[in-house]
Design an enzyme around this catalytic site. Structure first.
Site, PDB file in Angstrom:
ATOM      1  N   GLN A  50     -11.234   7.438  -5.084  1.00 52.18           N
ATOM      2  CA  GLN A  50     -11.904   8.026  -3.937  1.00 52.18           C
ATOM      3  C   GLN A  50     -13.142   8.540  -4.353  1.00 52.18           C
ATOM      4  O   GLN A  50     -13.559   8.581  -5.636  1.00 52.18           O
ATOM      5  CB  GLN A  50     -10.974   8.827  -3.415  1.00 52.18           C
ATOM      6  CG  GLN A  50      -9.656   8.263  -2.794  1.00 52.18           C
ATOM      7  CD  GLN A  50     -10.050   7.421  -1.716  1.00 52.18           C
ATOM      8  OE1 GLN A  50     -11.104   7.417  -1.066  1.00 52.18           O
ATOM      9  NE2 GLN A  50      -8.948   6.560  -1.007  1.00 52.18           N
ATOM     10  N   ASP A  61      -2.787   8.313  -1.600  1.00 51.43           N
ATOM     11  CA  ASP A  61      -4.213   9.042  -1.784  1.00 51.43           C
ATOM     12  C   ASP A  61      -4.621   9.608  -0.175  1.00 51.43           C
ATOM     13  O   ASP A  61      -3.854   9.083   0.574  1.00 51.43           O
ATOM     14  CB  ASP A  61      -5.227   7.813  -2.419  1.00 51.43           C
ATOM     15  CG  ASP A  61      -5.349   6.905  -1.276  1.00 51.43           C
ATOM     16  OD1 ASP A  61      -4.487   6.694  -0.256  1.00 51.43           O
ATOM     17  OD2 ASP A  61      -6.376   6.194  -1.489  1.00 51.43           O
ATOM     18  N   ASP A  81       0.784  -1.161   0.024  1.00 47.48           N
ATOM     19  CA  ASP A  81       0.175   0.013  -0.054  1.00 47.48           C
ATOM     20  C   ASP A  81       0.982   1.314   0.110  1.00 47.48           C
ATOM     21  O   ASP A  81       2.116   1.097   0.164  1.00 47.48           O
ATOM     22  CB  ASP A  81      -1.006  -0.010   1.169  1.00 47.48           C
ATOM     23  CG  ASP A  81      -0.424  -0.156   2.526  1.00 47.48           C
ATOM     24  OD1 ASP A  81       1.054   0.274   2.537  1.00 47.48           O
ATOM     25  OD2 ASP A  81      -1.093  -0.262   3.479  1.00 47.48           O
ATOM     26  N   SER A  82       0.340   2.496   0.027  1.00 47.98           N
ATOM     27  CA  SER A  82       0.958   3.614  -0.350  1.00 47.98           C
ATOM     28  C   SER A  82       1.564   4.213   1.277  1.00 47.98           C
ATOM     29  O   SER A  82       2.471   4.865   1.256  1.00 47.98           O
ATOM     30  CB  SER A  82       0.338   4.741  -0.807  1.00 47.98           C
ATOM     31  OG  SER A  82      -0.770   4.952   0.161  1.00 47.98           O
ATOM     32  N   GLY A  83       0.860   3.652   2.319  1.00 45.33           N
ATOM     33  CA  GLY A  83       1.259   4.049   3.443  1.00 45.33           C
ATOM     34  C   GLY A  83       0.330   5.091   4.181  1.00 45.33           C
ATOM     35  O   GLY A  83       0.196   5.478   5.286  1.00 45.33           O
ATOM     36  N   GLY A  84      -0.376   5.675   3.020  1.00 50.31           N
ATOM     37  CA  GLY A  84      -1.286   6.919   3.471  1.00 50.31           C
ATOM     38  C   GLY A  84      -2.483   6.516   4.489  1.00 50.31           C
ATOM     39  O   GLY A  84      -2.467   7.223   5.376  1.00 50.31           O
ATOM     40  N   PHE A  85      -2.836   5.143   4.308  1.00 54.04           N
ATOM     41  CA  PHE A  85      -4.121   4.810   5.290  1.00 54.04           C
ATOM     42  C   PHE A  85      -3.474   4.703   6.552  1.00 54.04           C
ATOM     43  O   PHE A  85      -4.371   5.211   7.527  1.00 54.04           O
ATOM     44  CB  PHE A  85      -4.553   3.673   4.668  1.00 54.04           C
ATOM     45  CG  PHE A  85      -5.881   3.134   5.538  1.00 54.04           C
ATOM     46  CD1 PHE A  85      -6.950   3.888   5.060  1.00 54.04           C
ATOM     47  CD2 PHE A  85      -5.746   2.248   6.448  1.00 54.04           C
ATOM     48  CE1 PHE A  85      -8.074   3.434   6.059  1.00 54.04           C
ATOM     49  CE2 PHE A  85      -6.776   1.795   7.310  1.00 54.04           C
ATOM     50  CZ  PHE A  85      -7.911   2.484   7.012  1.00 54.04           C
ATOM     51  N   GLY A 123     -11.120   3.757   0.237  1.00 54.87           N
ATOM     52  CA  GLY A 123     -11.968   4.414   0.988  1.00 54.87           C
ATOM     53  C   GLY A 123     -13.521   3.842   1.311  1.00 54.87           C
ATOM     54  O   GLY A 123     -14.515   4.597   1.891  1.00 54.87           O
ATOM     55  N   ASP A 148      -7.651  -7.292   0.063  1.00 53.74           N
ATOM     56  CA  ASP A 148      -6.858  -7.629   1.347  1.00 53.74           C
ATOM     57  C   ASP A 148      -7.527  -7.427   2.524  1.00 53.74           C
ATOM     58  O   ASP A 148      -8.391  -6.551   2.486  1.00 53.74           O
ATOM     59  CB  ASP A 148      -5.462  -6.801   1.228  1.00 53.74           C
ATOM     60  CG  ASP A 148      -5.780  -5.203   1.667  1.00 53.74           C
ATOM     61  OD1 ASP A 148      -6.530  -4.640   0.793  1.00 53.74           O
ATOM     62  OD2 ASP A 148      -5.390  -5.066   2.727  1.00 53.74           O
TER      63      ASP A 148
END
Lengths: 372, 372
Positions: free
Chosen positions: B192, B147, B93-97, B219, B269
């Site tokens: 999103q 995101d 993942d991007s890490g953002g969440f 999201g 996932d």
């Protein structure tokens, strides 16, 4: 499979002994180390792994199992072997040691011990007879008499009182065992007496007079130091018959094992390999390694490329360090496996050195290697 | 092995799709469920077990890995596959969440996010470019754009702002990815827009215009409920190209998976199988089972005698109950294995039902079975 319990002395080398215990559920190559499967599981390991690294026998804790899930429940579920999926020999302790160290509000009398569970405070009674009854319900292959294990240092008078009580309890255990034991099950007596040679000798002589199939040395490795432990062993072991197995309870470090085998001990158990593994400490042929240490953070090498244990051979120290630092389950899993494998490798190496008559050279070299 | 990333649609059944992603490190049979290997380990499992139950790909969390052991360190150790001993595809993942849900003192600007580690308070910066850079250092096969994932319910204006920011970040991620990506690696964009159909459509259209190799729906499953999630999916999926994989992030229960596949999702996932396993909750073909429940205490039957997973087939419920109640490692190990296996069995069953053109019958029967 053997129908009865037997012990065959295969070779001696100085006082070190190589032997074979035969029992209905399998054979135990001695010197043997028994991984501790406290509550029906060797912590953080699959039983296949425990077997796979070479263990012939595991230990179960009567105290833990009687509290949870309960001895009668284990019996209804087919016994401990079936319950925990370990079809090979199991030795159970009497429960006494952990009643003394873990339970609450305990009260000791001639009859036995009353105590409250450390889990939920429920009241229990433990006597020499009830301990054997529980071990029978668990269907344990090697059962231990209830004894009183005192803290060291202790007054001679206190050590003598506890030793004599333990002897009377041994006789009661033996009577109860005779009434209920299945074929091939064995009851071991426990030599007590603190660090007093005369008390230890009296305890050993009396137990030998009972003609039990094996003898344990209890009440050691409780703070007296390795030197005192070894001196006590040296005083006791000559009083035990050479044709029966000798079990040093709750011991110990690799150095303890080597030096105790050198003095004639055949069997050991200890939580150290699994407990240390859970804390990031591993044993290797080149000494102890603390994987929490930052020096491992970028070390791509495995713990031991020569090991037959995948956990020691196939994972980088850097990854193990990361797992330990992150508190990941896999860290405890891999390092418990590494240590349990190392302890079995150590016993195998000792058996081989004894068979080849080079134990003292091997011991000297190995001790200097693992202690550096 | 494939040299490039490709997706082949093998069969459709209604809106449900069966496909195959090919990448240099392996193939991914879709619909696919990706076990979550947060910090380089699928919790309480050996990678051999994860592979053994049928997983083609696992997910790594950029946030966790950038904090510990650190992306540059993983790169020096040969990348995440080498580090964690998983040679097959990995999606990060991007890490953002997790920056949004776990970190402290975070501050979001057009440029990116600054935050402090939840572990030691150390300051970090995360931008669309840095996220891709980190995922490149990890050597991730499928990388996700940074995101902004807002909480639901949200004002339309807030959902629109975050969606538009996410689109601008997608473009920056795509530029950075083009500069550094290894052959066969893929960047997915993330749709999103909250639960607003028009925002979702605008987000999807813009991302499709960027011609990315795959698209995620982000999201969702953040508290809006299954019905709203499915309705949102129904609005989004027709706007995504049928020849590219569609990934629904962070979802979900078996019911969520079935109903989302029915609407055209290819990849998932979720931490649910391993997290629930650690808490004694397991998924079976006959519904959820809470192994803490006293009803299992003397149940000698396995969780599922038909399962190909040894943990489901060979251990009694009574033993699993005991392990869970005692807080034993082996409980978490076995039940994470059971659930991870079940999720893979579920995906395999869906792929087969789609191949045989009987997905909707299968889904109806299965839902009534697992929800009873």
């Amino acid at each position: 499979m053997a129908e009865n319990f037997s012990f065959k002395l295969l070779a001696t080398d100085g006082n070190a002994r190589r032997g074979l215990v035969s029992m209905p559920r399998g054979e135990i190559r001695t010197p043997a180390f028994m991984p501790v499967g406290t509550g029906g599981t060797v912590k953080a390991m699959y039983m296949d792994q425990v077997r796979g690294v070479g263990a012939d026998i595991i230990l179960g804790n009567t105290y833990h199992l009687m509290l949870r899930p309960g001895a009668e429940r284990v019996a209804r579920l087919g016994g401990l072997h079936e319950f925990a999926r370990w079809p090979y020999p199991i030795l159970t302790d009497s429960g006494g040691f952990q009643v003394m160290s873990l339970s609450k509000l305990r009260k000791l009398t001639e009859q036995g011990v009353t105590f409250r569970s450390h889990i939920d405070g429920a009241p229990y009674e433990m006597s020499p007879e009830r301990s054997i009854e529980i071990q029978g319900l668990l269907d344990s292959d090697i059962q231990m008499q209830l004894d009183e294990c005192i803290e060291l240092p202790a007054e001679r008078r206190e050590a003598e009182r506890a030793m004599e009580l333990s002897l009377r309890w041994a006789e009661r255990a033996q009577r109860r065992f005779a009434e209920q034991a299945a074929p091939g099950q064995a009851l071991f007596g426990i030599v007590q007496g603190g660090v007093d040679p005369e008390l230890r000798r009296r305890s050993a002589d009396a137990l030998v007079g009972m003609d039990l199939p094996g003898y344990a040395v209890g009440g050691l490795a409780v703070g007296e130091g390795q030197e005192m432990m070894l001196r006590t062993l040296e005083g006791v072991l000559p009083h035990l018959p050479s044709h029966k197995p000798r079990y040093l309870m709750g011991v110990g470090t690799p150095s303890d094992l080597i030096k105790s085998v050198q003095r004639g001990v055949d069997m050991f158990d200890c939580v150290m390999p699994t407990r240390n593994g859970r804390h990031g400490l591993v044993f290797t042929w080149n000494g102890k390694v603390n994987l929490r240490n930052a020096m491992h953070a970028e070390d791509a090498s495995p713990l031991d490329p020569e090991s037959s244990c995948p956990a020691a051979r196939d994972y980088s120290r850097a990854y193990l360090h990361h797992l330990v630092r992150s508190g990941e389950y896999l860290g405890a899993m891999l390092l418990s496996w590494v240590n349990t494998a190392f302890y079995q490798e150590l016993m195998a190496a000792m058996r081989l050195a004894i068979a080849e008559g080079r134990f003292s050279t091997w011991a000297e070299e190995t001790l200097s290697r693992i202690e550096r």
